[in-house]
Scaffold this motif. Sequence first.
Motif, mmCIF file in Angstrom:
data_model
loop_
_atom_site.group_PDB
_atom_site.id
_atom_site.type_symbol
_atom_site.label_atom_id
_atom_site.label_comp_id
_atom_site.label_asym_id
_atom_site.label_seq_id
_atom_site.Cartn_x
_atom_site.Cartn_y
_atom_site.Cartn_z
ATOM 1 N N GLY A 56 0.341 21.799 0.099
ATOM 2 C CA GLY A 56 0.632 22.308 1.444
ATOM 3 C C GLY A 56 0.542 23.819 1.516
ATOM 4 O O GLY A 56 -0.065 24.374 2.433
ATOM 5 N N VAL A 57 1.130 24.484 0.531
ATOM 6 C CA VAL A 57 1.076 25.956 0.501
ATOM 7 C C VAL A 57 -0.369 26.420 0.341
ATOM 8 O O VAL A 57 -0.835 27.330 1.034
ATOM 9 C CB VAL A 57 1.968 26.509 -0.639
ATOM 10 C CG1 VAL A 57 1.698 27.976 -0.879
ATOM 11 C CG2 VAL A 57 3.435 26.282 -0.319
ATOM 12 N N TRP A 58 -1.103 25.788 -0.576
ATOM 13 C CA TRP A 58 -2.483 26.185 -0.810
ATOM 14 C C TRP A 58 -3.338 25.941 0.436
ATOM 15 O O TRP A 58 -4.118 26.809 0.835
ATOM 16 C CB TRP A 58 -3.069 25.423 -2.000
ATOM 17 C CG TRP A 58 -4.476 25.833 -2.265
ATOM 18 C CD1 TRP A 58 -4.897 26.889 -3.009
ATOM 19 C CD2 TRP A 58 -5.655 25.215 -1.738
ATOM 20 N NE1 TRP A 58 -6.265 26.959 -2.993
ATOM 21 C CE2 TRP A 58 -6.756 25.938 -2.218
ATOM 22 C CE3 TRP A 58 -5.877 24.106 -0.925
ATOM 23 C CZ2 TRP A 58 -8.061 25.607 -1.904
ATOM 24 C CZ3 TRP A 58 -7.180 23.788 -0.609
ATOM 25 C CH2 TRP A 58 -8.260 24.524 -1.094
ATOM 26 N N ALA A 59 -3.202 24.764 1.052
ATOM 27 C CA ALA A 59 -4.015 24.431 2.225
ATOM 28 C C ALA A 59 -3.725 25.373 3.385
ATOM 29 O O ALA A 59 -4.644 25.792 4.097
ATOM 30 C CB ALA A 59 -3.771 22.984 2.645
ATOM 31 N N MET A 60 -2.449 25.728 3.564
ATOM 32 C CA MET A 60 -2.101 26.653 4.637
ATOM 33 C C MET A 60 -2.748 28.013 4.407
ATOM 34 O O MET A 60 -3.362 28.580 5.310
ATOM 35 C CB MET A 60 -0.586 26.807 4.730
ATOM 36 C CG MET A 60 -0.158 27.703 5.851
ATOM 37 S SD MET A 60 1.115 28.949 5.571
ATOM 38 C CE MET A 60 1.299 29.160 3.880
ATOM 39 N N LEU A 80 -15.369 26.756 -8.426
ATOM 40 C CA LEU A 80 -14.548 26.682 -9.633
ATOM 41 C C LEU A 80 -13.260 27.495 -9.475
ATOM 42 O O LEU A 80 -12.171 27.024 -9.798
ATOM 43 C CB LEU A 80 -15.330 27.159 -10.857
ATOM 44 C CG LEU A 80 -14.573 27.094 -12.180
ATOM 45 C CD1 LEU A 80 -14.175 25.665 -12.498
ATOM 46 C CD2 LEU A 80 -15.414 27.685 -13.295
ATOM 47 N N LEU A 81 -13.382 28.716 -8.954
ATOM 48 C CA LEU A 81 -12.179 29.531 -8.735
ATOM 49 C C LEU A 81 -11.268 28.911 -7.680
ATOM 50 O O LEU A 81 -10.042 29.003 -7.772
ATOM 51 C CB LEU A 81 -12.571 30.953 -8.332
ATOM 52 C CG LEU A 81 -13.160 31.812 -9.436
ATOM 53 C CD1 LEU A 81 -13.579 33.168 -8.880
ATOM 54 C CD2 LEU A 81 -12.171 31.989 -10.575
ATOM 55 N N THR A 82 -11.867 28.270 -6.688
ATOM 56 C CA THR A 82 -11.060 27.589 -5.680
ATOM 57 C C THR A 82 -10.289 26.437 -6.286
ATOM 58 O O THR A 82 -9.104 26.254 -5.997
ATOM 59 C CB THR A 82 -11.974 27.097 -4.526
ATOM 60 O OG1 THR A 82 -12.684 28.198 -4.001
ATOM 61 C CG2 THR A 82 -11.156 26.451 -3.428
ATOM 62 N N LEU A 88 -3.280 25.998 -9.795
ATOM 63 C CA LEU A 88 -2.180 26.949 -10.002
ATOM 64 C C LEU A 88 -1.112 26.814 -8.911
ATOM 65 O O LEU A 88 0.065 26.993 -9.171
ATOM 66 C CB LEU A 88 -2.706 28.381 -10.042
ATOM 67 C CG LEU A 88 -3.504 28.737 -11.292
ATOM 68 C CD1 LEU A 88 -4.100 30.136 -11.166
ATOM 69 C CD2 LEU A 88 -2.642 28.645 -12.527
ATOM 70 N N ALA A 89 -1.540 26.491 -7.703
ATOM 71 C CA ALA A 89 -0.562 26.320 -6.611
ATOM 72 C C ALA A 89 0.318 25.097 -6.860
ATOM 73 O O ALA A 89 1.510 25.106 -6.552
ATOM 74 C CB ALA A 89 -1.285 26.167 -5.279
ATOM 75 N N ILE A 90 -0.271 24.058 -7.421
ATOM 76 C CA ILE A 90 0.492 22.841 -7.686
ATOM 77 C C ILE A 90 1.388 23.075 -8.885
ATOM 78 O O ILE A 90 2.531 22.712 -8.926
ATOM 79 C CB ILE A 90 -0.434 21.639 -7.918
ATOM 80 C CG1 ILE A 90 -1.194 21.339 -6.637
ATOM 81 C CG2 ILE A 90 0.340 20.412 -8.351
ATOM 82 C CD1 ILE A 90 -2.284 20.317 -6.787
#
Length: 90
Positions: A56-60, A80-82, A88-90
């Motif tokens: 959720g944080v990453w998608a926002m 790849l970086l994405t 890393l967000a998870i």
Amino acid sequence: MEQNHLPMHHDPLLVGASFVIAIFASYAALVVIRRMRQGHQSPSWLWMGAFTYGMGVWAMHFTAMIALQLEDLLASYDPLLTLVSVLLAI
């Protein structure tokens, strides 16, 4: 000292989508937390909560980044970086 600013604007629909994503992700994470407090404290609920909150944080943030449009520059994202940033967000 002269400052040069890039001409830019934000897509209002994507900014709104980012806001809605943040609301739904927060709600989903709170549901998982409530389940864990009710006694479902298995590791799978913990992983589900971490996944839900991180995604959720990453998608926002990613939606908000896409909402920013620079007038004279083309922005692209390395797959790849994405993917690394998602992990890393998870």
